[in-house]
Design an enzyme around this catalytic site. Structure first.
Site, PDB file in Angstrom:
ATOM      1  N   GLU A 110       4.462  -0.593   0.685  1.00  0.00           N
ATOM      2  CA  GLU A 110       4.447  -0.762  -0.782  1.00  0.00           C
ATOM      3  C   GLU A 110       4.343  -2.227  -1.197  1.00  0.00           C
ATOM      4  O   GLU A 110       4.217  -2.527  -2.381  1.00  0.00           O
ATOM      5  CB  GLU A 110       5.710  -0.184  -1.461  1.00  0.00           C
ATOM      6  CG  GLU A 110       5.979   1.271  -1.199  1.00  0.00           C
ATOM      7  CD  GLU A 110       7.271   1.757  -1.889  1.00  0.00           C
ATOM      8  OE1 GLU A 110       7.928   0.982  -2.598  1.00  0.00           O
ATOM      9  OE2 GLU A 110       7.592   2.942  -1.699  1.00  0.00           O
ATOM     10  N   GLU A 132       0.811  -1.220   0.000  1.00  0.00           N
ATOM     11  CA  GLU A 132       0.000   0.000   0.000  1.00  0.00           C
ATOM     12  C   GLU A 132       0.837   1.259   0.000  1.00  0.00           C
ATOM     13  O   GLU A 132       2.032   1.237   0.296  1.00  0.00           O
ATOM     14  CB  GLU A 132      -0.930   0.019   1.207  1.00  0.00           C
ATOM     15  CG  GLU A 132      -0.295  -0.396   2.514  1.00  0.00           C
ATOM     16  CD  GLU A 132       0.923   0.353   2.912  1.00  0.00           C
ATOM     17  OE1 GLU A 132       0.851   1.615   2.919  1.00  0.00           O
ATOM     18  OE2 GLU A 132       1.955  -0.284   3.213  1.00  0.00           O
TER      19      GLU A 132
END
Lengths: 348, 348
Positions: free
Chosen positions: B316, B173
């Site tokens: 991420e 994310e």
């Protein structure tokens, strides 16, 4: 104390390390957010003198040797398994072969001192120093000449690999009963009593573990190795494959080749190397934390933190080679990530 | 409590898992000596119903969304960094791009709820549910309709990836201030007080950490999320990207696709998914242990043990994708190692 001629080991390159630190801080991530990947990229730069070292040519040296102390029933497996596994390595069927293929690393098998003989073949480095060690509960493992020969051979092998263009090495081993030798070395060189650094090896039961601890205690009592002299420790309670690994560590460090050590036994070799030249430790990375209880104590003595912690205890170099993937990631992050400026990302 | 229509999640395949256990015990190594590599090979067999699953088609879904609570000064970075990093992901310059290239994984970026708009492009899944969440210190993050939409979108994305042939997923994310939301979710769903599950995120200082803890406490006090209802927790203190990740987990589990979760925020999404369907956890693997203090508590609640522990805290999907290399090793060991019979090696 005899002086063994250790090759000159260069200082880490702090200039290149500083450049790596500076570049990490410009990459599009909060400073330090990639943790050990950042640390490893900086270490590799300092070792190799290159900001982004090319580690694509790489090998694992699986050093094999037999141990006379196997006669004392310290392993779950018979002594002939050493030679059988050497053949398995050469045939490509062992765990180290599988992981080395994944990591694009060559597997080179060193016959440092197996009982059996092997036919010549490209992946075998035949340099048998003796047919196994003596039983360390009765006498020294090897003569001091053989201990020197093992170290010298390891240094030469590292130099040969450097000449072939190898720029990253892992050391691993095979030798039935060699956790017994590694326990004795670790006890002597860390100062912990044998019961705190002796584990189950290939998987012995409680009764055999107690027996193994007594064997390690006896080996130390009988041989009285000098804890200030790695060569003496090697010759009295070591192993031929352990001596070659210690030599590889010294030789690789002299050529700025990072060496990833594996589990308990290769770390015992690193302890020996570090007594001969403390600077050798600067070129070491610890691939993983083994289940063997003495491993963490040996790593702590060397000031090394393992990269992986996956409850492994196989040896062969498996934990070291598996860590190659993390080293690759560390180098690629430094080489390929965009900086804040390049990506147009706002900073703190 | 509203009932959200969770897709049917199949049982793990215990027959295939037993076959994997049996094969591990025939391979040329002491039983269990490859530790978690053995365990992971068995889990992957149970999840996929294949003894040696083909995980070559793989992707990381980087789900992005903005958070209204960023207005409270809980992050070291300004809110526009969410969109700037989305552009960095699409340009291939972020850490997740580097690691995904190494691991042969596609990077797909999901705009679940960014403030900014992005031009259409192949690697972008544009499904903006709203322009960020509301400030959770003042009101619920999103309507329950938007929370359902986020979950439904995630489920659909997982199904689309399955139809494209993807057989291994990571979720990651990007969203400035989303560790604040994840701390609130984790506090509610694990029962720990906010101060024990709130960390420094991108790297705030001591004063800002105390402020952030107070913000998390206030968000929970104001919104009173129902800890027995994941949908309610998502809508009151969650994030749009967190909802999509929870949906991906549910959708992937329904298709027998293993999902590797990343750090603190994707694990908060997994907590939400697990309240909606506890069986979803059977298809999860924890890629790594984040530095965030709440992460280990969330993993413990889910009964998951991280594969890597490298002091990372970037998000991420970086820790998840890095673990793909270990999963590959686990599968290759089971597929490629010789058995005792094949190699002619003596057993215990």
């Amino acid at each position: 104390m005899k002086s063994f001629p250790v090759p000159m080991i260069p200082e880490l390159n702090q200039t290149v390390a500083s450049a790596a630190v500076a570049r990490q801080d410009r990459l599009t991530k909060p400073p330090g957010a990639l943790g050990r990947l950042e640390e490893l990229s900086i270490k590799l730069a300092a070792m190799t003198s290159e900001l982004v070292p090319d580690l694509s040519r790489r090998a694992v040296l699986v050093c094999a040797g037999d141990h006379g102390v196997a006669a004392q029933g310290v392993s779950a497996y018979p002594q002939e398994v050493t030679a059988q596994m050497v053949l398995n390595f050469l045939a490509g069927g062992a765990a180290i072969n599988v992981l080395a293929r994944q990591m694009n690393a060559e597997v080179l098998v060193v016959d440092a001192g197996c009982m059996a003989d092997f036919a010549e073949q490209p992946q075998l480095i035949a340099c048998k120093i003796a047919r196994g060690t003596k039983d360390i509960t009765q006498e020294p493992a090897m003569t001091s000449q053989d201990a020197e020969a093992a170290l010298t051979l390891g240094i030469e092998i590292a130099h040969q690999q450097h000449q072939r263009g190898i720029r990253l090495l892992a050391v691993g081993e095979m030798g039935i009963a060699n956790t017994t030798s590694a326990s004795a070395i670790t006890a002597v060189l860390t100062g912990y009593p044998p019961r705190e650094v002796t584990g189950r090896g290939t998987g012995v039961d409680d009764a055999r573990l107690q027996h193994k601890i007594a064997i390690v205690e006896k080996a130390i009592r009988i041989n009285r190795p000098d804890r200030n002299d790695g060569l003496d420790v090697l010759s009295r309670v070591g192993g031929l494959e352990i001596g070659v690994m210690a030599g590889v560590i010294l030789g690789a460090a002299s050529q700025r080749i990072p060496v990833v050590i594996d589990g308990f036994i290769s770390t015992a070799a690193a302890l020996i190397a570090s007594t001969l030249s403390p600077k050798a430790v600067h070129y070491l990375l610890a691939g993983h934390r083994s289940v063997e209880p003495g491993h963490q104590k040996a790593l702590a003595k060397l000031g090394l933190q393992p990269i992986l912690d996956l409850d492994m205890r196989l040896g062969e170099g498996t934990g070291a080679v598996l860590a190659f993937g993390i080293l690759d990631a560390a180098v690629k992050i430094l080489a390929e990530m965009a900086t804040f400026e390049e990506a147009g990302v706002s900073e703190e």
